[in-house]
Design a protein around this motif. Structure first.
Motif, PDB file in Angstrom:
ATOM      1  N   ILE A  93      53.307  63.963  47.991  1.00 38.35           N
ATOM      2  CA  ILE A  93      54.801  63.816  47.766  1.00 38.35           C
ATOM      3  C   ILE A  93      55.120  64.403  46.309  1.00 38.35           C
ATOM      4  CG2 ILE A  93      54.394  61.466  46.803  1.00 38.35           C
ATOM      5  CD1 ILE A  93      56.964  62.197  49.376  1.00 38.35           C
ATOM      6  N   LEU A  94      54.581  64.417  45.289  1.00 39.74           N
ATOM      7  CA  LEU A  94      54.892  65.059  44.277  1.00 39.74           C
ATOM      8  C   LEU A  94      55.074  66.510  44.286  1.00 39.74           C
ATOM      9  CD1 LEU A  94      52.755  63.022  41.389  1.00 39.74           C
ATOM     10  CD2 LEU A  94      55.199  62.506  42.542  1.00 39.74           C
ATOM     11  N   THR A  95      54.207  67.177  45.158  1.00 36.51           N
ATOM     12  CA  THR A  95      54.381  68.683  45.474  1.00 36.51           C
ATOM     13  C   THR A  95      55.745  69.062  46.250  1.00 36.51           C
ATOM     14  OG1 THR A  95      53.055  68.555  47.444  1.00 36.51           O
ATOM     15  CG2 THR A  95      51.829  68.915  45.260  1.00 36.51           C
ATOM     16  N   LEU A  96      55.875  68.114  47.057  1.00 33.57           N
ATOM     17  CA  LEU A  96      57.144  68.322  47.812  1.00 33.57           C
ATOM     18  C   LEU A  96      58.536  68.270  46.886  1.00 33.57           C
ATOM     19  CD1 LEU A  96      58.776  68.800  50.321  1.00 33.57           C
ATOM     20  CD2 LEU A  96      58.624  66.160  50.834  1.00 33.57           C
ATOM     21  N   VAL A  97      58.415  67.231  46.252  1.00 38.19           N
ATOM     22  CA  VAL A  97      59.521  66.904  45.132  1.00 38.19           C
ATOM     23  C   VAL A  97      59.515  67.827  43.908  1.00 38.19           C
ATOM     24  CG1 VAL A  97      60.502  65.416  43.448  1.00 38.19           C
ATOM     25  CG2 VAL A  97      59.286  64.427  45.403  1.00 38.19           C
ATOM     26  N   HIS A  98      58.526  68.582  43.868  1.00 41.42           N
ATOM     27  CA  HIS A  98      58.510  69.546  43.001  1.00 41.42           C
ATOM     28  C   HIS A  98      59.003  70.610  43.314  1.00 41.42           C
ATOM     29  CE1 HIS A  98      56.152  72.943  40.872  1.00 41.42           C
ATOM     30  NE2 HIS A  98      56.780  72.509  39.701  1.00 41.42           N
ATOM     31  N   LEU A 144      58.035  59.164  54.904  1.00 42.74           N
ATOM     32  CA  LEU A 144      57.500  60.312  54.835  1.00 42.74           C
ATOM     33  C   LEU A 144      56.036  59.700  53.402  1.00 42.74           C
ATOM     34  CD1 LEU A 144      56.479  63.245  54.502  1.00 42.74           C
ATOM     35  CD2 LEU A 144      58.338  63.540  53.084  1.00 42.74           C
ATOM     36  N   TYR A 145      56.900  59.027  52.691  1.00 41.80           N
ATOM     37  CA  TYR A 145      55.916  58.631  51.538  1.00 41.80           C
ATOM     38  C   TYR A 145      54.951  57.691  51.881  1.00 41.80           C
ATOM     39  CZ  TYR A 145      54.292  56.020  47.381  1.00 41.80           C
ATOM     40  OH  TYR A 145      53.623  55.488  46.569  1.00 41.80           O
ATOM     41  N   GLU A 146      55.092  56.609  52.903  1.00 44.60           N
ATOM     42  CA  GLU A 146      54.186  55.874  53.384  1.00 44.60           C
ATOM     43  C   GLU A 146      53.003  56.539  54.218  1.00 44.60           C
ATOM     44  OE1 GLU A 146      53.717  52.806  52.562  1.00 44.60           O
ATOM     45  OE2 GLU A 146      55.663  52.068  51.773  1.00 44.60           O
ATOM     46  N   HIS A 147      53.519  57.465  55.009  1.00 42.60           N
ATOM     47  CA  HIS A 147      52.512  58.362  55.521  1.00 42.60           C
ATOM     48  C   HIS A 147      51.533  59.218  54.829  1.00 42.60           C
ATOM     49  CE1 HIS A 147      54.108  56.998  59.364  1.00 42.60           C
ATOM     50  NE2 HIS A 147      54.871  57.977  59.818  1.00 42.60           N
ATOM     51  N   SER A 148      52.380  59.683  53.840  1.00 37.91           N
ATOM     52  CA  SER A 148      51.532  60.640  52.887  1.00 37.91           C
ATOM     53  C   SER A 148      50.998  59.846  51.615  1.00 37.91           C
ATOM     54  CB  SER A 148      52.378  61.622  52.403  1.00 37.91           C
ATOM     55  OG  SER A 148      53.330  61.296  51.538  1.00 37.91           O
ATOM     56  N   VAL A 149      50.875  58.760  51.384  1.00 33.59           N
ATOM     57  CA  VAL A 149      50.383  58.041  50.338  1.00 33.59           C
ATOM     58  C   VAL A 149      48.966  58.366  50.022  1.00 33.59           C
ATOM     59  CG1 VAL A 149      49.600  55.936  51.537  1.00 33.59           C
ATOM     60  CG2 VAL A 149      50.258  55.823  49.081  1.00 33.59           C
ATOM     61  N   ASN A 150      48.143  58.590  51.096  1.00 29.98           N
ATOM     62  CA  ASN A 150      46.708  59.099  50.983  1.00 29.98           C
ATOM     63  C   ASN A 150      46.474  60.399  51.416  1.00 29.98           C
ATOM     64  OD1 ASN A 150      45.544  56.291  50.116  1.00 29.98           O
ATOM     65  ND2 ASN A 150      45.977  55.803  52.225  1.00 29.98           N
ATOM     66  N   CYS A 151      47.587  61.397  51.137  1.00 27.88           N
ATOM     67  CA  CYS A 151      47.401  62.753  51.340  1.00 27.88           C
ATOM     68  C   CYS A 151      47.527  63.401  49.848  1.00 27.88           C
ATOM     69  CB  CYS A 151      48.523  63.212  52.467  1.00 27.88           C
ATOM     70  SG  CYS A 151      48.181  62.465  53.782  1.00 27.88           S
ATOM     71  N   TRP A 162      43.191  63.976  53.386  1.00 30.83           N
ATOM     72  CA  TRP A 162      43.910  63.252  54.040  1.00 30.83           C
ATOM     73  C   TRP A 162      42.949  61.923  54.781  1.00 30.83           C
ATOM     74  CZ3 TRP A 162      42.593  67.964  55.810  1.00 30.83           C
ATOM     75  CH2 TRP A 162      41.894  68.227  57.190  1.00 30.83           C
ATOM     76  N   SER A 163      43.762  60.798  55.106  1.00 34.35           N
ATOM     77  CA  SER A 163      42.981  59.594  55.288  1.00 34.35           C
ATOM     78  C   SER A 163      42.636  59.553  56.679  1.00 34.35           C
ATOM     79  CB  SER A 163      43.907  58.393  55.050  1.00 34.35           C
ATOM     80  OG  SER A 163      45.117  58.242  55.753  1.00 34.35           O
ATOM     81  N   SER A 164      43.425  60.163  57.692  1.00 33.41           N
ATOM     82  CA  SER A 164      43.014  59.985  59.066  1.00 33.41           C
ATOM     83  C   SER A 164      43.468  61.295  59.819  1.00 33.41           C
ATOM     84  CB  SER A 164      43.438  58.791  59.758  1.00 33.41           C
ATOM     85  OG  SER A 164      44.897  58.668  59.550  1.00 33.41           O
ATOM     86  N   ALA A 165      43.158  61.392  61.156  1.00 28.23           N
ATOM     87  CA  ALA A 165      43.726  62.456  61.981  1.00 28.23           C
ATOM     88  C   ALA A 165      45.184  62.220  62.115  1.00 28.23           C
ATOM     89  CB  ALA A 165      42.917  62.780  63.026  1.00 28.23           C
ATOM     90  N   THR A 181      54.071  66.894  60.942  1.00 30.11           N
ATOM     91  CA  THR A 181      55.168  66.966  61.774  1.00 30.11           C
ATOM     92  C   THR A 181      56.217  66.824  60.966  1.00 30.11           C
ATOM     93  OG1 THR A 181      54.016  66.098  63.664  1.00 30.11           O
ATOM     94  CG2 THR A 181      56.287  65.565  63.730  1.00 30.11           C
ATOM     95  N   LEU A 182      56.481  65.964  60.056  1.00 26.67           N
ATOM     96  CA  LEU A 182      57.731  65.615  59.179  1.00 26.67           C
ATOM     97  C   LEU A 182      57.762  67.059  58.007  1.00 26.67           C
ATOM     98  CD1 LEU A 182      57.117  61.881  58.220  1.00 26.67           C
ATOM     99  CD2 LEU A 182      58.757  62.756  59.838  1.00 26.67           C
ATOM    100  N   LEU A 183      56.789  67.517  57.934  1.00 24.17           N
ATOM    101  CA  LEU A 183      56.920  68.849  56.979  1.00 24.17           C
ATOM    102  C   LEU A 183      57.510  69.785  57.968  1.00 24.17           C
ATOM    103  CD1 LEU A 183      53.801  68.690  54.837  1.00 24.17           C
ATOM    104  CD2 LEU A 183      56.121  68.014  54.115  1.00 24.17           C
ATOM    105  N   ASN A 184      57.050  69.951  59.034  1.00 23.09           N
ATOM    106  CA  ASN A 184      57.401  71.112  59.765  1.00 23.09           C
ATOM    107  C   ASN A 184      58.915  70.705  60.222  1.00 23.09           C
ATOM    108  OD1 ASN A 184      55.015  72.297  60.072  1.00 23.09           O
ATOM    109  ND2 ASN A 184      54.447  70.846  61.772  1.00 23.09           N
TER     110      ASN A 184
END
Length: 571
Positions: free
Chosen positions: A19-24, A525-532, A546-549, A557-560
């Protein structure tokens, strides 16, 4: 049996949360670091890190969801690869509270509100974000601690313009805290295009006047917007007159307050019921519990100019009005019983008490019947009575409560007024129909959602700062954080619209709990990516974890939807 081995000096790799890389990446597109460095007074030879880099880290720190004061910058980035954002590992040691405070001081001296407005309008233009309507409102940010203005080397003029952290009406239920008032203007997608931090006792009327001045300023610069929306504090004689000037008209819609222009609201409501020319407007949201509306529109000259007055009756308000009427009757019953327990020495006193009771606010629409009963008692003297002894006659008067009735005419008038609101607007019918005018006004929730995010614990529920310049600077950076959240949300939603047009029969299972995606938010997006996160392996090489498939699929999907790849985030 497992054994534990202690290893001195062991250091693990620092993570780089996705999430920080996206904000950056969003901040790089805005050119935040370069813009702040160009507009803030600083000497590179005396600074370990530029104010732009420090501002960037302060904004990034609001996305970590860690409940550590913003001024403790180094603690917020514990375990995070800060060198990625700074471009150099050597700068990481300069991430500390002292340097962050100094950067805030310099930004606060350089008109941070104007800096924010430039970046916000740039973001809107870059992304092609619509501004068909603008919503304005205020909230309060609470502070603790003191700053001593007497120790600041200021002229009298500078001291008069200094931000005053003071007590006032607190919208967070913190009357014990000192505060500042934050005003925002956001567009229909929640993008804050203007923010201003004001003295803690600033009324909404003052803020609305400043918002109108800002709208005129961006109009002159060629920025186009649709309708201006604000709460009923916008509707004063001076402001309505100002927005209706022929040479510089500002299209607006607001709620007509009850005390405006000789009770204009009440007159319009009673006229709507008298003429009975209602138009069914249906529902504005889906669902069985969604409110139903009907409206009746008039045109009148108000404050020297023609305006639309849309009387809007809603089913929830009508139900609430009926329920409140019964509630008021039930609240009146104990008061009536108290009257029945009173004793008076003469009938005149009893009659006066009835008149006094009828004037009480709790009586209002009701009529309470009382009868006066006379009680005569004989009071004999003590001891042995003589043959000619006569008793002393005592007279007492009691009130006997009768039936509680209601005045039918007053009841109907009350229900009518309580079932409706009146929208006031200078937008012409050919520009926006009645139904669209209601939709525009109901979008006011957008700015309230923005304030809700501002108050999250990771951002600024309560702040401790001693310097008013730093407070202004930090307020600007917090608004930038909201801006970035809103940009991310907008890009996901626009991408989803495009996907649905191209794939109408295929649903994206990237919502909460794997449900079909409808209105993606930053929080989703934040909740999905918290462990990515990314980890740096070698120079220029990163691994992705990432935590799971399911998590990986949903995040990608959200990034796309935003047309962003994982490789884009670490470039």
């Amino acid at each position: 049996m497992a054994k534990l081995q202690m290893k001195s000096g062991f250091t693990r790799k620092h993570k780089l949360p996705l999430i920080l890389t996206l904000v950056h990446s969003v901040m790089k597109q805005l050119g935040l670091v370069e813009y702040i460095n160009e507009n803030v007074s600083w000497d590179p030879s005396h600074w370990e890190m530029s104010p732009g880099d420090l501002a960037q880290l302060l904004v990034l720190s609001t996305f970590t969801d860690i409940r550590i004061p913003l001024t403790h910058l180094e603690d917020r980035f514990e375990g995070i690869d800060v060198s990625f954002f700074l471009g150099s590992a050597s700068k990481s040691a300069a991430v500390n509270s002292f340097n962050a405070g100094r950067a805030l001081e310099r930004i606060g001296e350089s008109d941070p509100e104007k800096m924010y407005q430039v970046m916000a309008l740039s973001a809107v233009k870059q992304a092609g974000i619509p501004t068909q309507r603008l919503h304005a409102d205020t909230t309060t940010v609470s502070f603790y601690g003191e700053y001593d203005t007497t120790k600041m080397n200021l002229t009298d003029e500078e001291r008069a313009e200094l931000l005053q952290i003071e007590c006032g009406y607190n919208k967070d239920g913190r009357p014990e805290c000192k505060q500042a008032v934050v005003g925002q203007i956001v567009n229909e997608t929640g993008i804050p295009i203007m923010q201003k931090i004001q003295d803690g006792s600033t009324p909404d009327v003052t803020w609305n006047a400043r918002a109108i001045d800002y709208l005129r300023e961006i109009q002159e610069k060629g920025f186009q917007y649709g309708v201006f929306v604000a709460d009923s504090k916008l509707v004063t004689h001076d402001l309505v007159t100002s927005m209706n000037t022929p040479e510089n008209r500002i299209p607006f819609v607001s709620r007509c307050p009850s005390n405006f222009e000789g009770k204009l609201e009440e007159r319009c409501i009673l006229r709507a019921y008298s003429e009975n020319s209602w138009k069914d407007m249906g529902r504005f949201h889906d669902g069985e519990k969604a409110a139903r509306y009907r409206g009746s529109c008039f045109r009148e000259e108000v404050c020297g100019a023609p305006v639309r007055l849309l009387v809007l009756e809603s089913s929830p308000l009508k139900e609430k009005a009926t329920a409140s009427l019964e509630k008021r009757r039930l609240e009146l019953e104990p008061e009536v019983r108290k009257m029945g327990k009173k004793v008076f020495m003469c009938q005149a006193d009893a009659e006066e008490e009835i008149r006094r009771f009828e004037k009480q606010p709790c009586v209002g629409l009701f009529q309470c019947q009382f009868s006066i009963e006379k009680e005569i008692k004989e009071k004999w003297p003590r001891g042995r009575r003589k043959a000619d002894t006569q008793p002393e006659i005592e007279k007492r008067y009691h009130l006997k409560p009768g039936e509680i009735t209601i005045n039918d005419r007053e009841r109907d008038k009350y229900l009518q007024k309580a079932s409706c609101i009146v929208l006031i607007s200078n937008v012409r019918e050919e520009e926006q129909g009645d139904a669209e005018l209601v939709r525009i006004y109901k979008g006011q929730q957008t700015v309230e959602n923005s304030f809700r995010e501002l108050k999250t614990p990771s951002m600024a529920s309560v702040i401790y700062l001693k310097n008013p310049k730093r407070i202004k600077a930090l307020s600007m950076l917090l608004s930038l954080s909201l801006l970035i959240r809103a940009v991310i949300r907008y890009r996901m939603r626009e991408g989803l619209k495009e996907y649905k047009r191209e794939n109408p029969d295929i649903k994206l299972r990237a919502g909460w709990g794997g449900r079909a995606l409808e209105n993606p938010t930053y929080r989703l997006l934040y909740e999905h990516s918290v462990n990515c996160y990314f980890e740096k392996e070698d120079a220029g090489i990163y691994s992705y974890a990432w935590s799971s498939a399911e998590t990986r699929e949903r995040v990608e999907t959200l990034l796309n939807l935003m047309k962003i790849t994982l490789e884009d985030l670490i470039m």
